[in-house]
Write an enzyme that holds these catalytic residues in place. Structure first.
Site, PDB file in Angstrom:
ATOM      1  N   SER A  13       0.816  -1.218   0.000  1.00 38.88           N
ATOM      2  CA  SER A  13       0.000   0.000   0.000  1.00 38.88           C
ATOM      3  C   SER A  13       0.850   1.269   0.000  1.00 38.88           C
ATOM      4  O   SER A  13       0.308   2.367   0.081  1.00 38.88           O
ATOM      5  CB  SER A  13      -0.961   0.004   1.196  1.00 38.88           C
ATOM      6  OG  SER A  13      -0.251  -0.045   2.414  1.00 38.88           O
ATOM      7  N   ASP A  85       8.866   3.181  10.829  1.00 42.38           N
ATOM      8  CA  ASP A  85       8.414   2.189   9.857  1.00 42.38           C
ATOM      9  C   ASP A  85       8.290   0.832  10.541  1.00 42.38           C
ATOM     10  O   ASP A  85       8.941   0.575  11.557  1.00 42.38           O
ATOM     11  CB  ASP A  85       9.410   2.105   8.694  1.00 42.38           C
ATOM     12  CG  ASP A  85       8.820   1.465   7.444  1.00 42.38           C
ATOM     13  OD1 ASP A  85       7.583   1.457   7.293  1.00 42.38           O
ATOM     14  OD2 ASP A  85       9.605   0.977   6.613  1.00 42.38           O
ATOM     15  N   GLU A  86       7.474  -0.037   9.982  1.00 42.39           N
ATOM     16  CA  GLU A  86       7.271  -1.409  10.488  1.00 42.39           C
ATOM     17  C   GLU A  86       6.854  -1.408  11.959  1.00 42.39           C
ATOM     18  O   GLU A  86       7.269  -2.250  12.752  1.00 42.39           O
ATOM     19  CB  GLU A  86       8.532  -2.259  10.282  1.00 42.39           C
ATOM     20  CG  GLU A  86       9.002  -2.348   8.847  1.00 42.39           C
ATOM     21  CD  GLU A  86       8.053  -3.098   7.912  1.00 42.39           C
ATOM     22  OE1 GLU A  86       7.093  -3.736   8.393  1.00 42.39           O
ATOM     23  OE2 GLU A  86       8.277  -3.045   6.690  1.00 42.39           O
TER      24      GLU A  86
END
Length: 194
Positions: A13, A85-86
């Site tokens: 995405s 992030d993550e």
């Protein structure tokens, strides 16, 4: 006033592209940011934020024992934003520390990650971001097999869907596919025509 953002989406995405774009936009205006990622994500090495299209940057890895609040508070400068992030791989205490960064240090935190795993269960980091974030934003993509919005991640091994196993299995788009609810429950094999 600073806020805690959780920007989530299915695989593919554009979450990592978005975080790298945000970092670039701040830095282009000489506004430093802190870029962080889960220490569990070792696909391109520890402390790397890497997109599927080849964009890549170094980041501070967050491990289970990392106190993110202390790390940011002890910096010699005040960043304009903390980008993570993550974030699905993080723990509850990390999310609470993000909230403290926002509330006590007045620094915005933008966390990017998956909401749910391939078993369709929430990750710990995502669960607590859904609870503590000031703003939620879904980053959208389409189902691998049709034109509907993908809201789930389907794990494949040898071309066949898998619904059981360890929650954390690091893999890129060779192992996980964004799918709609229909194709999560009625999947095609990866080798079937789309």
């Amino acid at each position: 006033m600073a806020q805690l953002f959780f920007k989530y989406g299915a695989m593919n995405s554009g979450k990592t592209i978005e975080i790298l774009k945000v970092a670039h936009n701040y830095e282009e205006q000489d506004k430093p940011v802190v870029l962080m990622t889960s220490g569990l994500d070792t696909r391109d090495g520890v402390g790397k934020v890497s997109s599927r299209i080849g964009l890549r940057r170094d980041a501070i890895p967050i491990f289970e024992e990392t106190n993110v609040f202390d790390l940011i508070n002890d910096l010699s400068y005040k960043p304009f934003c903390v980008l993570v992030d993550e974030c699905q791989f993080l723990n509850k205490h990390h999310v609470i520390e993000f909230a403290r960064i926002v509330d006590e240090l007045d620094i915005p935190v933008m966390a990017f990650g998956l909401k749910n795993d391939f078993r369709n269960e929430l990750f710990e980091g995502s669960k607590y971001l859904l609870l503590y974030a000031d703003k939620l934003e879904e980053l959208k993509t389409i189902c691998w097999f049709c034109h509907k919005k993908a809201t789930m991640n389907l794990h494949y091994i040898d071309g066949n869907p898998v619904y059981e196993g360890d929650q954390v299995q690091i893999g890129g788009n060779e192992a996980y596919y964004p799918v709609c609810r229909k194709h999560y429950f009625h999947p095609k094999t990866v080798n079937e025509e789309q």
